[in-house]
Design an enzyme around this catalytic site. Structure first.
Site, PDB file in Angstrom:
ATOM      1  N   TYR A   1      -0.310  -5.762  -1.146  1.00 52.69           N
ATOM      2  CA  TYR A   1      -1.173  -4.749  -1.736  1.00 52.69           C
ATOM      3  C   TYR A   1      -2.059  -5.316  -2.844  1.00 52.69           C
ATOM      4  O   TYR A   1      -3.153  -4.837  -3.068  1.00 52.69           O
ATOM      5  CB  TYR A   1      -0.331  -3.611  -2.323  1.00 52.69           C
ATOM      6  CG  TYR A   1       0.084  -2.554  -1.326  1.00 52.69           C
ATOM      7  CD1 TYR A   1       0.827  -2.871  -0.202  1.00 52.69           C
ATOM      8  CD2 TYR A   1      -0.258  -1.222  -1.519  1.00 52.69           C
ATOM      9  CE1 TYR A   1       1.220  -1.898   0.687  1.00 52.69           C
ATOM     10  CE2 TYR A   1       0.132  -0.237  -0.633  1.00 52.69           C
ATOM     11  CZ  TYR A   1       0.862  -0.581   0.469  1.00 52.69           C
ATOM     12  OH  TYR A   1       1.236   0.387   1.356  1.00 52.69           O
TER      13      TYR A   1
ATOM     14  N   LYS B   1      12.566 -10.353   5.501  1.00 49.36           N
ATOM     15  CA  LYS B   1      12.113 -10.933   6.781  1.00 49.36           C
ATOM     16  C   LYS B   1      12.093 -12.446   6.603  1.00 49.36           C
ATOM     17  O   LYS B   1      11.066 -13.105   6.795  1.00 49.36           O
ATOM     18  CB  LYS B   1      10.721 -10.353   7.124  1.00 49.36           C
ATOM     19  CG  LYS B   1      10.175 -10.750   8.475  1.00 49.36           C
ATOM     20  CD  LYS B   1      10.833 -10.056   9.649  1.00 49.36           C
ATOM     21  CE  LYS B   1      10.294 -10.591  10.974  1.00 49.36           C
ATOM     22  NZ  LYS B   1      11.056 -10.071  12.140  1.00 49.36           N
TER      23      LYS B   1
ATOM     24  N   ASP C   1      12.924  -5.303  10.436  1.00 42.73           N
ATOM     25  CA  ASP C   1      12.768  -4.659  11.756  1.00 42.73           C
ATOM     26  C   ASP C   1      14.096  -4.043  12.209  1.00 42.73           C
ATOM     27  O   ASP C   1      14.139  -2.925  12.731  1.00 42.73           O
ATOM     28  CB  ASP C   1      12.187  -5.635  12.797  1.00 42.73           C
ATOM     29  CG  ASP C   1      12.860  -6.994  12.818  1.00 42.73           C
ATOM     30  OD1 ASP C   1      13.697  -7.281  11.932  1.00 42.73           O
ATOM     31  OD2 ASP C   1      12.560  -7.784  13.731  1.00 42.73           O
TER      32      ASP C   1
ATOM     33  N   ASP D   1       6.736   0.764   1.905  1.00 49.88           N
ATOM     34  CA  ASP D   1       5.772   1.788   2.328  1.00 49.88           C
ATOM     35  C   ASP D   1       6.153   2.294   3.714  1.00 49.88           C
ATOM     36  O   ASP D   1       6.221   3.504   3.957  1.00 49.88           O
ATOM     37  CB  ASP D   1       4.358   1.182   2.350  1.00 49.88           C
ATOM     38  CG  ASP D   1       3.322   2.190   2.812  1.00 49.88           C
ATOM     39  OD1 ASP D   1       3.409   3.362   2.376  1.00 49.88           O
ATOM     40  OD2 ASP D   1       2.444   1.829   3.615  1.00 49.88           O
TER      41      ASP D   1
ATOM     42  N   ASP E   1       8.291   6.045   4.808  1.00 47.44           N
ATOM     43  CA  ASP E   1       7.749   7.076   5.707  1.00 47.44           C
ATOM     44  C   ASP E   1       8.732   7.342   6.846  1.00 47.44           C
ATOM     45  O   ASP E   1       8.887   8.484   7.295  1.00 47.44           O
ATOM     46  CB  ASP E   1       6.401   6.644   6.298  1.00 47.44           C
ATOM     47  CG  ASP E   1       5.221   7.215   5.509  1.00 47.44           C
ATOM     48  OD1 ASP E   1       5.356   7.361   4.277  1.00 47.44           O
ATOM     49  OD2 ASP E   1       4.174   7.510   6.119  1.00 47.44           O
TER      50      ASP E   1
HETATM   51  C1  IPM Z   1       2.495   5.635  -0.406  1.00 44.37           C
HETATM   52  C2  IPM Z   1       1.123   5.743   0.195  1.00 44.37           C
HETATM   53  C3  IPM Z   1       0.199   4.754  -0.495  1.00 44.37           C
HETATM   54  C4  IPM Z   1       0.772   3.354  -0.277  1.00 44.37           C
HETATM   55  C5  IPM Z   1      -1.264   4.829  -0.023  1.00 44.37           C
HETATM   56  C6  IPM Z   1      -1.841   6.217  -0.217  1.00 44.37           C
HETATM   57  C7  IPM Z   1      -2.131   3.794  -0.667  1.00 44.37           C
HETATM   58  O1  IPM Z   1       1.180   5.548   1.569  1.00 44.37           O
HETATM   59  O2  IPM Z   1       2.618   5.853  -1.628  1.00 44.37           O
HETATM   60  O3  IPM Z   1       3.436   5.318   0.316  1.00 44.37           O
HETATM   61  O4  IPM Z   1       0.505   2.731   0.763  1.00 44.37           O
HETATM   62  O5  IPM Z   1       1.493   2.883  -1.140  1.00 44.37           O
HETATM   63 MG    MG Z   2       3.121   5.338   2.332  1.00 41.46          MG
END
Ligand code: IPM
Ligand code: MG
Length: 368
Positions: free
Chosen positions: A146, A195, A227, A251, A255
């Site tokens: 990032y 990894k 993975d 990240d 999710d």
């Molecule tokens: C998160 C989001 C952010 C990230 C985006 C919006 C830049 O997906 O906080 O997980 O990738 O960190």
């Molecule tokens: Mg995210």
């Protein structure tokens, strides 16, 4: 009476709607506890860009610097709308990442939590979910891909890109320490997600882990490739308690955490920097497709408030009350559309907030 300054960054899409519910909760918490919140709402994200030409304007930076804690909604536009803003000024690159860097919030706590009463929300089979899901993803938040150097250009007549995954040993050590400290306070089990079979950054990460681990003899460390961890989260999420990982892995897996709970709307988070300066945000995006309809699930926003009460203001008991209040609304069969199953009673964002307030008002006030 303790006084706290909170900068509010409602942001884009569903951000302002769910922030409204968070503010209602803060006002009630203030009535029930010996605290006074000074709320300072400032523009952030695409909305700020269109108003000022900057997604993270100077006045907002100042408000964040001066606040005791920052509460952020969601930012970002749809794929098409994003094209109206130059790439480097888009809310993710132009506001969110600079906010993280500015406050140096290197430790991102993302609870993946589904108590037994809510286990039916999970798309996983009941025998997999068992007594519920309760794990904590700890994501490094200010390093890695990032924030590494980036280059785009043309080489041998071809467009190319080069972006670096950078970490130094101090950055790795400080997040691993957060992982161990968190594990120590919970089930004393730390999954190290990496990894190292491919990435040199993971080799260094694991080396540092070996150096840190002896200070935490009570914590059992288990290593897992990222993975494999993605599969394990689906097949057997209950094996995990605390998982620690670098930025990009965190990240993606967080999710997936929302996925195994049944909705990203169930994912609050805390982003902690040095000296406990922190900002709090839902882990999800701004959901432009449902913005303005009053149907967004405010759980992750209100959950972020609960994390703020606990981690920034030491109002631990009230935070517990707030979690309990949200749980009771779901347990009574009310949901927002993201979680709807047959038989559930559908309610709006604001109605969910109102019901949380009702339940919180009924819970015993914390002792002073
Ligand atoms: C998160 C989001 C952010 C990230 C985006 C919006 C830049 O997906 O906080 O997980 O990738 O960190
Ligand atoms: Mg995210």
């Amino acid at each position: 009476m303790k006084q706290y300054k909170i900068a509010l960054l409602p942001g884009d899409g569903i951000g302002p709607e769910i922030m409204k519910e968070a503010v209602k909760v803060l006002k009630l918490v203030q009535e029930r506890n010996p605290v006074a919140f000074e709320l300072n709402e400032v523009p952030f994200g695409a909305v700020a860009y269109f108003a000022t030409g900057d997604a993270f304007p100077e006045a907002t930076k100042l408000a964040c610097d001066q606040a005791d804690a920052v509460l952020k909604g969601t930012i970002g536009l749809s794929h098409e709308e994003s094209k109206k803003i130059p790439v480097d000024k888009q809310p993710e690159r132009g506001a969110l990442l600079p906010l993280r860097k500015r406050l140096n919030t290197y430790a991102n706590f993302r609870p993946v939590y589904l108590p037994k009463e809510l286990a039916h929300f999970s798309p996983l089979r009941p025998e997999v979910v068992g007594e519920g899901i309760d794990l904590m993803i700890i994501r490094e938040l200010v390093g890695g891909l990032y924030f590494g150097q980036k280059e785009r250009g043309i080489k041998n007549g071809k467009r190319f890109v080069n972006e670096m995954l950078e970490y130094d040993e101090d950055q790795i050590r400080q997040i691993l320490i957060v992982g161990f400290e968190t594990a120590k306070k919970r089930r004393k089990l730390l999954h190290n997600i990496h990894k190292s079979n491919v990435l040199l950054s993971s080799v260094l990460w694991n080396e540092i882990l070996e150096e840190v681990a002896p200070s935490y003899p009570e914590v059992e460390v288990r290593h897992m490739l990222v993975d494999a961890a993605a599969t394990a989260l689906c097949l057997n999420p209950c094996q995990f308690d605390v998982m620690v990982m670098e930025n990009m892995f965190g990240d993606i897996l967080s999710d997936q955490g929302g996925g195994i709970l049944g909705s990203l709307g169930l994912m609050p988070s805390a982003c902690m920097g040095p000296n406990r300066k922190a900002y709090y945000e839902p882990s999800h995006g701004s959901a432009p497709d449902i913005a303005g309809q009053g149907i967004a699930n405010p759980y992750s926003m209100i959950g972020s408030v609960a994390m703020m009460l606990d981690m920034s203001f030491g109002l631990t008991e009230e935070a517990q009350n707030l979690w309990g209040a949200m749980k009771s609304v779901f347990a009574a069969g009310f949901t927002t559309p993201d979680l709807k199953r047959g038989g559930d009673k559908l309610i709006s964002t604001a109605a969910f907030g109102d019901k949380v307030l009702e339940a919180l008002a009924k819970s015993p006030k914390p002792k002073v």
